[in-house]
Design an enzyme around this catalytic site. Structure first.
Site, PDB file in Angstrom:
ATOM      1  N   GLU A   1      36.524  42.125  43.718  1.00 50.70           N
ATOM      2  CA  GLU A   1      36.002  41.635  42.339  1.00 50.70           C
ATOM      3  C   GLU A   1      35.255  40.541  42.529  1.00 50.70           C
ATOM      4  O   GLU A   1      34.130  39.900  42.033  1.00 50.70           O
ATOM      5  CB  GLU A   1      36.931  41.635  41.138  1.00 50.70           C
ATOM      6  N   ASP A   2      36.080  39.414  43.080  1.00 47.81           N
ATOM      7  CA  ASP A   2      35.702  37.820  42.937  1.00 47.81           C
ATOM      8  C   ASP A   2      35.130  37.476  44.247  1.00 47.81           C
ATOM      9  O   ASP A   2      34.872  36.118  44.274  1.00 47.81           O
ATOM     10  CB  ASP A   2      36.965  36.962  42.492  1.00 47.81           C
TER      11      ASP A   2
ATOM     12  N   HIS B   1      47.566  32.451  41.122  1.00 42.83           N
ATOM     13  CA  HIS B   1      47.786  33.784  40.169  1.00 42.83           C
ATOM     14  C   HIS B   1      48.036  34.836  41.175  1.00 42.83           C
ATOM     15  O   HIS B   1      48.980  35.509  40.952  1.00 42.83           O
ATOM     16  CB  HIS B   1      46.364  33.972  39.550  1.00 42.83           C
TER      17      HIS B   1
ATOM     18  N   ASP C   1      49.664  41.847  37.033  1.00 47.43           N
ATOM     19  CA  ASP C   1      48.517  40.957  36.602  1.00 47.43           C
ATOM     20  C   ASP C   1      48.428  40.645  35.115  1.00 47.43           C
ATOM     21  O   ASP C   1      48.158  39.601  34.886  1.00 47.43           O
ATOM     22  CB  ASP C   1      47.407  41.918  37.000  1.00 47.43           C
TER      23      ASP C   1
ATOM     24  N   HIS D   1      44.519  41.677  45.281  1.00 47.30           N
ATOM     25  CA  HIS D   1      44.120  42.440  44.088  1.00 47.30           C
ATOM     26  C   HIS D   1      42.783  42.051  43.571  1.00 47.30           C
ATOM     27  O   HIS D   1      42.113  42.938  43.026  1.00 47.30           O
ATOM     28  CB  HIS D   1      45.086  42.767  43.087  1.00 47.30           C
ATOM     29  N   ASP D   2      42.299  40.873  43.667  1.00 47.74           N
ATOM     30  CA  ASP D   2      41.172  40.499  42.980  1.00 47.74           C
ATOM     31  C   ASP D   2      39.991  40.095  44.017  1.00 47.74           C
ATOM     32  O   ASP D   2      38.845  39.821  43.684  1.00 47.74           O
ATOM     33  CB  ASP D   2      41.154  39.071  42.104  1.00 47.74           C
TER      34      ASP D   2
END
Length: 193
Positions: free
Chosen positions: A75-76, A45, A132, A71-72
């Protein structure tokens, strides 16, 4: 643990930015999979988002592309903003923070805030967000999360349309690609706004 870059950031070749970001993201997301039936590695992704920026959006800024790959990560994964700052610089860190949701908030609140804040993102953050959303809508259509009902898939696409509406005018090519994904969704769900 990822080894810090030993070369000063300002002397990096653009490819170095991307390879360092890919390496870091692959390590941090190594145990994560997409929610679809195929359980694709999550890094796919992140690569797709950067590739959309490059191939569709014409984005050539290595810091924006590196931020797209990362970018994640806030968050993750248990990555701190200061680590991104140290490894990739303040601009990449700022972009990653700008496109990251606050995971301490309930999901409905995070979605509401994305919709509300979309028009006020910086131009580079808008590029990342649109790419995204293209990737996520494509996944909803081609490899939907196993536990998601048809109604939930339709609601996600409708929500993505509202988020992207607040970022229009930044990159016509990316916006047209997003619209193509939405048209594919409308072939499935005619009542989609």
């Amino acid at each position: 643990m990822h080894t810090p870059l030993l070369i000063p950031l300002d002397s990096l070749h653009p490819v170095d930015w991307l390879l360092a970001a890919l390496s870091f993201a692959a390590e941090r997301h190594r145990d994560q999979r997409r929610k679809g039936v195929l359980h694709a590695p999550y890094i796919n992704h992140l690569i797709e988002v950067a590739h959309l920026l490059w191939s569709v959006g014409g984005v050539r800024d290595p810091e924006v592309l590196a931020a797209a790959i990362l970018h994640d990560v806030l968050e993750d994964t248990p990555t701190a903003p200061e680590e991104i700052n140290r490894l990739f610089g303040a601009r990449v860190r700022a972009l990653v923070q700008e496109v990251s949701d606050d995971k301490s908030l309930p999901q409905a609140e995070r979605k509401r805030l994305q919709e509300e804040h979309a028009p006020y993102l910086t131009p580079d953050a808008k590029l990342i967000k649109i790419a995204d959303k293209i990737s996520n809508v494509r996944s909803i259509l081609e490899d939907p999360p196993e536990q998601w009902s048809d109604a939930r898939r339709r609601e996600y696409v409708a929500w993505a349309v509202r988020v992207v509406a607040g970022m229009r005018g930044i990159n016509p090519a990316l916006e047209a690609e997003f619209d193509r994904m939405v048209e594919r969704a409308r072939e499935i769900w005619q009542d989609l706004p």
